[in-house]
Design a protein around this motif. Structure first.
Motif, PDB file in Angstrom:
ATOM      1  N   LEU A 385       0.763  -1.289  -0.084  1.00 25.39           N
ATOM      2  CA  LEU A 385       0.034   0.013  -0.049  1.00 25.39           C
ATOM      3  C   LEU A 385       0.859   1.212   0.046  1.00 25.39           C
ATOM      4  O   LEU A 385       0.456   2.332  -0.546  1.00 25.39           O
ATOM      5  CB  LEU A 385      -0.751   0.252   1.109  1.00 25.39           C
ATOM      6  N   THR A 386       1.965   1.266   0.392  1.00 21.94           N
ATOM      7  CA  THR A 386       2.978   2.390   0.654  1.00 21.94           C
ATOM      8  C   THR A 386       4.127   2.562  -0.417  1.00 21.94           C
ATOM      9  O   THR A 386       4.442   3.731  -0.563  1.00 21.94           O
ATOM     10  CB  THR A 386       3.483   2.596   1.878  1.00 21.94           C
ATOM     11  N   ILE A 387       4.461   1.513  -1.005  1.00 16.68           N
ATOM     12  CA  ILE A 387       5.600   1.733  -2.060  1.00 16.68           C
ATOM     13  C   ILE A 387       5.408   2.764  -2.986  1.00 16.68           C
ATOM     14  O   ILE A 387       6.162   3.313  -3.313  1.00 16.68           O
ATOM     15  CB  ILE A 387       6.045   0.328  -2.585  1.00 16.68           C
ATOM     16  N   LYS A 388       4.364   2.700  -3.958  1.00 17.92           N
ATOM     17  CA  LYS A 388       3.968   3.921  -4.703  1.00 17.92           C
ATOM     18  C   LYS A 388       4.003   5.198  -4.154  1.00 17.92           C
ATOM     19  O   LYS A 388       4.666   5.995  -4.787  1.00 17.92           O
ATOM     20  CB  LYS A 388       2.582   3.279  -5.360  1.00 17.92           C
ATOM     21  N   PRO A 389       3.032   5.564  -3.063  1.00 19.74           N
ATOM     22  CA  PRO A 389       3.034   6.811  -2.692  1.00 19.74           C
ATOM     23  C   PRO A 389       4.324   7.423  -2.113  1.00 19.74           C
ATOM     24  O   PRO A 389       4.781   8.741  -2.206  1.00 19.74           O
ATOM     25  CB  PRO A 389       1.840   6.983  -1.586  1.00 19.74           C
ATOM     26  N   LEU A 390       4.983   6.531  -1.373  1.00 24.27           N
ATOM     27  CA  LEU A 390       6.376   6.810  -0.900  1.00 24.27           C
ATOM     28  C   LEU A 390       7.341   7.158  -1.727  1.00 24.27           C
ATOM     29  O   LEU A 390       8.047   8.004  -1.886  1.00 24.27           O
ATOM     30  CB  LEU A 390       6.910   5.642   0.032  1.00 24.27           C
TER      31      LEU A 390
END
Length: 423
Positions: A385-390
């Protein structure tokens, strides 16, 4: 037999539909597969893979993991990481050692584990693997350098973690059963033999292909057969060294001076398609095989705190320690410090070692699978869930081809504007 065929077909279909949903809604595929497997298995009890597949359950998963790991190693070309070789080397040596020690101590002090399962899990938890990393990299559209580091780390540490775990278990047998050290020395010899076997087969195949001794339409079939042969013979000689052998085989074929680009491209395209099918199917099989009791066991506080410690404490320290002085930027090191999902190899290897440790009469062996399951589900969910926004926030996503943007804009221009521009 008919029930087995229908059940297996449904497992494959659920995996494929999970991939389709992930693409359609731009969502992490590995997370959708995890949720789908848990729903059809332990939650609703619609499918029981261990009953459907019977005696084929373990061999099927083992062979699938071997093929996935070979496909990943076939994409590891040393020339693509000229400026990152030292960083990757330190990550899979210093980083693995720091992670192994810190995780083991954490499991003893926080998780209240016996030392043998703690150090065994410490070894297993260094793995990430192509089964979880590759889908995340494909979805996140990461820039080249952090993507290369995560890909290389995931593929190399998969067999490495299994071998360290096997070494720890053998130390346990020496300690508890008073086995002589000499009886376990062949293990190290078999590791070198497995690597040499994988290199020899990979070198032989790529020479045959390069010299046009094998027709084009048979190359993928022969490669597929070679991987199965290398893995099965290595596993027959010594359990858990097969992954090391197929990784060595893939690396050899990817970097052989006799390999032609069109041959490697052909093999990679076929293996990539097979890998996507295998990842989705095997992940559904493993998650659907879980029990409700194993899911509930995750919520034990010592296990939960241990999982959080591994994600938020061990991983950042091991990565930052190993990448000191590397050419990677602070943003790239920060992203790599966070992304480390665990997947199929961690779950399958843990099940094998838990049985071995249970034979020694150590009760904590039964807690090994629940904490591994918890780490897999938690890491896949959080990192997926976080790799793309991060990556976007850190400025580590690829820039799309500006020519494609121009063509897209031209395609959608009003007709009047197009006519004016022509005059």
């Amino acid at each position: 037999m008919e029930d087995m065929m229908i059940g297996f077909s449904l497992l494959v279909l659920i995996g494929a539909l999970s991939q389709l949903l992930a693409w359609r809604f731009d969502f992490p595929a590995i997370l959708i597969m995890t949720v789908a497997g848990i729903l059809v298995g332990p939650i609703f009890g619609w499918l029981e893979p261990d009953r459907i597949l019977g005696e084929l359950y373990s061999p099927l998963i083992s062979i699938a993991v071997a093929l996935i790991l070979f496909e990943g190693s076939l994409s590891l070309e040393f020339r693509e990481i000229d400026d990152l070789r030292r960083s990757i080397f330190r990550l899979v040596t210093v980083g693995v050692f720091v992670s192994f020690i810190l995780t083991s101590i954490l499991l003893i002090m926080v998780g209240d584990f016996h030392w043998l399962p703690a150090f065994t899990l410490g070894a297993i938890f260094v793995v990430t693997g192509p089964t979880v990393i590759i889908p995340l990299l494909r979805q996140a559209n990461l820039s080249a350098r952090p993507a290369k580091v995560l890909k290389w780390e995931g593929i190399i540490v998969d067999p490495l973690g299994a071998l360290i775990g096997l070494f720890v278990v053998r130390v346990g047998f020496i300690f508890y059963q008073n086995d002589g050290l000499a009886s376990h020395l062949p293990f190290f010899c078999f590791c070198f033999v497995a690597v040499a076997f994988g290199i020899a087969v990979g070198h032989l195949l790529i020479r045959l292909f390069g010299n046009e001794k094998v027709p084009e339409y048979l190359r993928t079939t022969l490669t597929f057969s070679g991987v199965l042969l290398v893995y099965s013979i290595s596993e027959w000689v010594m359990s858990e060294v097969g992954l090391l052998a197929v990784t060595a085989m893939g690396l050899t074929m990817a970097n052989s001076k006799h390999g032609h680009m069109h041959i490697l491209k052909q093999l990679r395209e076929f293996k990539e398609n097979i890998s996507i099918l295998l990842v989705s199917t095997v992940f559904i099989i493993l998650t659907a095989s879980l029990t409700r009791d194993s899911l509930l066991a995750i919520f034990d506080w010592p296990l939960l705190l241990s999982i959080l410690g591994i994600l938020f404490f061990v991983r950042p320290i091991s990565v930052q320690t190993s990448l000191l002085g590397s050419p990677l930027s602070a943003q790239e090191r920060a992203l790599i410090s966070w992304i480390a999902p665990r997947g199929i190899v961690a779950m399958t290897v843990t099940g094998f070692f838990a049985q071995e440790i249970a034979e020694l009469g150590i009760e904590d062996a039964e807690r090994m699978l629940p904490i591994t399951l918890g780490l897999v589900v938690t890491s896949v969910a959080l990192h997926g869930l976080t790799i793309k926004p991060l990556a976007k926030r850190l400025g580590l996503t690829k820039v799309k081809n500006p020519w494609e943007k121009v063509k897209t804009k031209k395609r959608h221009r009003p007709m009047a504007v197009s006519l004016i521009s022509l005059n």
